[in-house]
Design a protein around this motif. Structure first.
Motif: not given
Length: 184
Positions: A71, A82, A84, A91, A94, A120
């Motif tokens: 991130a 992040s 989020k 998110y 992404t 992730t």
């Protein structure tokens, strides 16, 4: 007032010396006995420092194993996630973009088979390790690009897997890619 001011100044000076000088020196001294002498664990390739063992690196070429996304774009000075939630639309977008990119670079792979760590980011954004499953799913791509035997790559992965009795097995992506470059 003088009754309280002088003891307060003395206490402040004592705490500054204790916590601002003595404690940091003690911690720095202890760090010299740690692996890497408190300077981090550098990774060398051909006698040159190419990274740090505990900081993730960015690999984008198909000839390398990719690590966990970051991130913070692998900036060790700005470690962080992040922040989020998994329900956040940005998110989710992404993550979906990362899945689509992974599938484009790894044809024949099914989205459900992609380990979550490959799409992730970690909480620090600097995770240097992936699971053996995350390396295994990339074997076909790396073998095809480098014209290598799939069995040989699987052996390389097994040789670079740190087995843990306490947590999950892991592979340092930087070390794996250095070993990959060393193959003839």
């Amino acid at each position: 007032m003088k009754k309280y001011l002088l003891p307060s100044i003395k206490l402040t000076l004592i705490l500054i010396l204790l916590l601002g000088v003595a404690y940091p020196l003690l911690i720095a001294g202890v760090a010299h006995f740690a692996r890497g002498a408190g300077k981090g664990r550098v990774v060398l390739s051909n006698g040159k420092v190419v990274g740090y063992e505990n900081v993730g690196q960015k690999f984008t070429s198909d000839k390398y194993f990719q690590g966990r996304p970051s991130a913070v774009d692998y900036n060790a000075a700005g470690s962080g996630g992040s922040n989020k939630a998994v329900s956040n639309p940005d998110y989710l977008k992404t993550v979906q973009e990362r899945i689509d990119t992974f599938l484009a670079h790894n044809p024949g792979t099914v989205a459900a088979d992609i380990p979550s760590e490959l799409v992730t980011a970690s909480g620090s954004g600097l995770d240097p390790d992936i699971s053996p499953a995350a390396a295994e799913i990339q074997v076909i791509r790396v073998a095809a690009v480098r014209h290598l035997d799939v069995g040989g790559l699987r052996k390389l992965i097994a040789d670079h897997t740190d087995k843990s009795w306490l947590g999950p097995d892991k592979i340092n992506v930087l070390k794996l890619n250095i070993a990959l470059d060393a193959l003839k």
